[in-house]
Design a protein around this motif. Structure first.
Motif, PDB file in Angstrom:
ATOM      1  N   ARG A 197       0.817  -1.213   0.000  1.00 17.47           N
ATOM      2  CA  ARG A 197       0.000   0.000   0.000  1.00 17.47           C
ATOM      3  C   ARG A 197       0.847   1.257   0.000  1.00 17.47           C
ATOM      4  N   LYS A 198       2.140   1.078   0.143  1.00 15.04           N
ATOM      5  CA  LYS A 198       3.032   2.224   0.180  1.00 15.04           C
ATOM      6  C   LYS A 198       3.850   2.280  -1.103  1.00 15.04           C
ATOM      7  N   VAL A 199       4.755   3.211  -1.157  1.00 18.62           N
ATOM      8  CA  VAL A 199       5.690   3.285  -2.259  1.00 18.62           C
ATOM      9  C   VAL A 199       7.097   3.303  -1.687  1.00 18.62           C
ATOM     10  N   ARG A 200       8.044   2.919  -2.480  1.00 20.10           N
ATOM     11  CA  ARG A 200       9.431   2.999  -2.056  1.00 20.10           C
ATOM     12  C   ARG A 200      10.257   3.659  -3.145  1.00 20.10           C
ATOM     13  N   LEU A 201      11.375   4.187  -2.750  1.00 20.81           N
ATOM     14  CA  LEU A 201      12.240   4.853  -3.692  1.00 20.81           C
ATOM     15  C   LEU A 201      13.029   3.825  -4.494  1.00 20.81           C
ATOM     16  N   THR A 202      13.215   4.118  -5.768  1.00 22.17           N
ATOM     17  CA  THR A 202      14.064   3.282  -6.605  1.00 22.17           C
ATOM     18  C   THR A 202      15.528   3.530  -6.235  1.00 22.17           C
ATOM     19  N   PRO A 203      16.445   2.652  -6.676  1.00 22.06           N
ATOM     20  CA  PRO A 203      17.867   2.917  -6.411  1.00 22.06           C
ATOM     21  C   PRO A 203      18.318   4.285  -6.911  1.00 22.06           C
ATOM     22  N   ALA A 204      17.787   4.716  -8.060  1.00 17.88           N
ATOM     23  CA  ALA A 204      18.147   6.042  -8.569  1.00 17.88           C
ATOM     24  C   ALA A 204      17.652   7.134  -7.632  1.00 17.88           C
ATOM     25  N   ALA A 205      16.448   6.941  -7.058  1.00 19.73           N
ATOM     26  CA  ALA A 205      15.905   7.943  -6.140  1.00 19.73           C
ATOM     27  C   ALA A 205      16.722   8.002  -4.852  1.00 19.73           C
ATOM     28  N   HIS A 206      17.174   6.841  -4.355  1.00 15.77           N
ATOM     29  CA  HIS A 206      18.032   6.832  -3.165  1.00 15.77           C
ATOM     30  C   HIS A 206      19.319   7.610  -3.422  1.00 15.77           C
ATOM     31  N   LEU A 207      19.871   7.437  -4.604  1.00 16.99           N
ATOM     32  CA  LEU A 207      21.073   8.188  -4.966  1.00 16.99           C
ATOM     33  C   LEU A 207      20.785   9.683  -4.958  1.00 16.99           C
ATOM     34  N   LEU A 208      19.633  10.052  -5.487  1.00 18.63           N
ATOM     35  CA  LEU A 208      19.261  11.463  -5.544  1.00 18.63           C
ATOM     36  C   LEU A 208      19.036  12.030  -4.149  1.00 18.63           C
ATOM     37  N   VAL A 209      18.379  11.248  -3.270  1.00 22.94           N
ATOM     38  CA  VAL A 209      18.119  11.722  -1.909  1.00 22.94           C
ATOM     39  C   VAL A 209      19.427  11.968  -1.164  1.00 22.94           C
ATOM     40  N   GLY A 210      20.416  11.109  -1.404  1.00 22.38           N
ATOM     41  CA  GLY A 210      21.713  11.326  -0.768  1.00 22.38           C
ATOM     42  C   GLY A 210      22.298  12.682  -1.127  1.00 22.38           C
ATOM     43  N   HIS A 211      22.146  13.074  -2.387  1.00 24.26           N
ATOM     44  CA  HIS A 211      22.611  14.401  -2.800  1.00 24.26           C
ATOM     45  C   HIS A 211      21.657  15.489  -2.313  1.00 24.26           C
ATOM     46  N   ALA A 212      20.364  15.152  -2.247  1.00 26.01           N
ATOM     47  CA  ALA A 212      19.372  16.155  -1.844  1.00 26.01           C
ATOM     48  C   ALA A 212      19.603  16.638  -0.427  1.00 26.01           C
ATOM     49  N   ASP A 213      20.009  15.723   0.469  1.00 24.20           N
ATOM     50  CA  ASP A 213      20.258  16.136   1.850  1.00 24.20           C
ATOM     51  C   ASP A 213      21.318  17.234   1.893  1.00 24.20           C
ATOM     52  N   GLY A 214      22.377  17.052   1.125  1.00 18.37           N
ATOM     53  CA  GLY A 214      23.426  18.071   1.093  1.00 18.37           C
ATOM     54  C   GLY A 214      22.953  19.365   0.466  1.00 18.37           C
ATOM     55  N   LEU A 215      22.176  19.253  -0.618  1.00 13.24           N
ATOM     56  CA  LEU A 215      21.670  20.458  -1.287  1.00 13.24           C
ATOM     57  C   LEU A 215      20.728  21.244  -0.380  1.00 13.24           C
ATOM     58  N   LEU A 216      19.852  20.527   0.317  1.00 13.46           N
ATOM     59  CA  LEU A 216      18.908  21.213   1.203  1.00 13.46           C
ATOM     60  C   LEU A 216      19.635  21.864   2.374  1.00 13.46           C
ATOM     61  N   ALA A 217      20.680  21.196   2.891  1.00 17.84           N
ATOM     62  CA  ALA A 217      21.475  21.808   3.967  1.00 17.84           C
ATOM     63  C   ALA A 217      22.151  23.081   3.479  1.00 17.84           C
ATOM     64  N   ARG A 218      22.696  23.045   2.249  1.00 21.54           N
ATOM     65  CA  ARG A 218      23.337  24.239   1.693  1.00 21.54           C
ATOM     66  C   ARG A 218      22.306  25.348   1.484  1.00 21.54           C
ATOM     67  N   TRP A 219      21.080  24.959   1.115  1.00 17.41           N
ATOM     68  CA  TRP A 219      20.013  25.956   0.936  1.00 17.41           C
ATOM     69  C   TRP A 219      19.678  26.632   2.268  1.00 17.41           C
ATOM     70  N   GLU A 220      19.625  25.837   3.350  1.00 18.92           N
ATOM     71  CA  GLU A 220      19.388  26.419   4.671  1.00 18.92           C
ATOM     72  C   GLU A 220      20.525  27.383   5.037  1.00 18.92           C
ATOM     73  N   GLU A 221      21.760  27.008   4.700  1.00 19.60           N
ATOM     74  CA  GLU A 221      22.888  27.890   4.983  1.00 19.60           C
ATOM     75  C   GLU A 221      22.781  29.184   4.187  1.00 19.60           C
ATOM     76  N   ALA A 222      22.335  29.061   2.929  1.00 19.38           N
ATOM     77  CA  ALA A 222      22.164  30.259   2.110  1.00 19.38           C
ATOM     78  C   ALA A 222      21.098  31.171   2.690  1.00 19.38           C
ATOM     79  N   LEU A 223      19.990  30.587   3.148  1.00 20.20           N
ATOM     80  CA  LEU A 223      18.935  31.392   3.770  1.00 20.20           C
ATOM     81  C   LEU A 223      19.450  32.085   5.025  1.00 20.20           C
ATOM     82  N   ALA A 224      20.269  31.345   5.806  1.00 17.14           N
ATOM     83  CA  ALA A 224      20.836  31.939   7.022  1.00 17.14           C
ATOM     84  C   ALA A 224      21.732  33.121   6.675  1.00 17.14           C
ATOM     85  N   ASP A 225      22.561  32.980   5.633  1.00 17.15           N
ATOM     86  CA  ASP A 225      23.438  34.077   5.224  1.00 17.15           C
ATOM     87  C   ASP A 225      22.631  35.284   4.760  1.00 17.15           C
ATOM     88  N   LEU A 226      21.574  35.025   3.979  1.00 16.39           N
ATOM     89  CA  LEU A 226      20.731  36.129   3.513  1.00 16.39           C
ATOM     90  C   LEU A 226      20.033  36.822   4.680  1.00 16.39           C
TER      91      LEU A 226
END
Length: 309
Positions: free
Chosen positions: A54-83
């Motif tokens: 009844r649920k969905v799961r991420l494909t291997p490609a999506a897991h790879l993307l999420v690994g990069h997404a965590d870093g991108l979102l953290a950098r975005w938070e840092e950018a917001l903090a600087d602004l």
């Protein structure tokens, strides 16, 4: 260019296991989230989700993307903090949440101090358990969460969050006025092994499981005679001779109740740690930094302030 918002949606689907739950966390419709994720998959030319019951799961490609997404979102938070640090006259809102005793003993005093120092500042406070607080952080619905290091809390290496110790507090035994243990020095937890005990409802928070674990370590299983969901009721039951209880230093009850707080001694004194948690990269945000300072300044003398990072 890939939108960070779509990466955030993918991260939430991974966290909650369903598109519907992720949509609720972002206050969107499931169809809107599904549309954005289909668009993201089309842009990247790889499938991102696959059914799992009844649920969905991420494909291997999506897991790879999420690994990069965590870093991108953290950098975005840092950018917001600087602004934000360049903005003048920031008015908020600063959103803080925590479990009940943390709100009463830490978040409320910190929020009050912030407002007294800057009446124009907008502060929002929300009471919730640690699991809900982590969800609010992940969904961008709160800025600072005061949590306990329970299984529901993010582990230290979670790339989405930045958690730091705030305080450590001993747990005290509370007994009625005139109780023999109230008159003794050097009381140990095992000295209360023969008492009737009062505890919070097991499903209401993790405190009941903590008490059971502390008593087991002291060599006994407490006989739980009464359950409740609030500290004032625990105080009332103890005051009327219905049992004893184990309470954290942040917890308090009505001042007019004939209850004595007995500090415990010996080896293995029960203790509880309290943490602050923010989204990774957000600790440098000026408002978040102000809130974290206010929380540290609100730690009462009866608790031990954790060393600053």
């Amino acid at each position: 260019m890939i939108e960070l918002r779509r990466l955030h949606m993918l991260r939430l689907v991974h966290q909650y296991g369903t598109v519907t739950s992720a949509a609720e966390a972002m206050h969107l419709t499931p169809s809107a989230v599904s549309h954005h994720l289909r668009e993201l998959a089309r842009e990247l030319k790889v499938p991102l989700l696959e059914p799992q019951g009844r649920k969905v799961r991420l494909t291997p490609a999506a897991h790879l993307l999420v690994g990069h997404a965590d870093g991108l979102l953290a950098r975005w938070e840092e950018a917001l903090a600087d602004l934000e640090s360049h903005r003048a006259g920031t008015a908020g809102p600063l959103r803080m949440c925590g479990f009940p005793t943390a709100v009463a003993g830490l978040v409320a005093p910190a929020a009050g101090a912030l407002l007294r120092a800057d009446p124009a500042l907008a502060v929002e406070v929300r009471e919730c358990d640690t699991e809900e607080a982590v969800g609010l952080l992940a969904a961008g619905e709160t800025d600072i969460a005061v949590i306990e290091p329970t299984p529901a809390a993010p582990p230290p290496g979670d790339p989405r969050f930045d958690r730091e110790p705030l305080l450590e507090e001993a747990l005290d035994l509370i007994v009625p006025v005139g109780h023999p243990l109230a008159l003794r020095e050097g009381v140990r937890l095992e000295d209360a092994s023969g008492e009737s005990w009062i505890s919070v409802q097991p499903e209401s928070c993790g405190h009941h499981q903590q008490v059971m674990a502390y008593c087991a370590a002291a060599g006994f299983t407490p006989r739980i005679a009464h359950h409740t969901t609030t500290w004032p009721v625990i105080w009332a039951l103890v005051a009327n001779g219905l049992g004893v209880s184990l309470v954290p230093r942040l917890a308090d009850g009505p001042a007019d109740q004939p209850v004595v707080r007995v500090p415990l001694g010996g080896d293995g004194v029960p203790k509880r740690r309290v943490l602050t948690c923010v989204r990774r990269g957000g600790r440098g945000h000026p408002l978040v930094a102000r809130g974290l300072r206010a929380l540290r300044e609100a730690v009462p003398d009866r608790c031990v302030l954790a060393a600053a990072a």
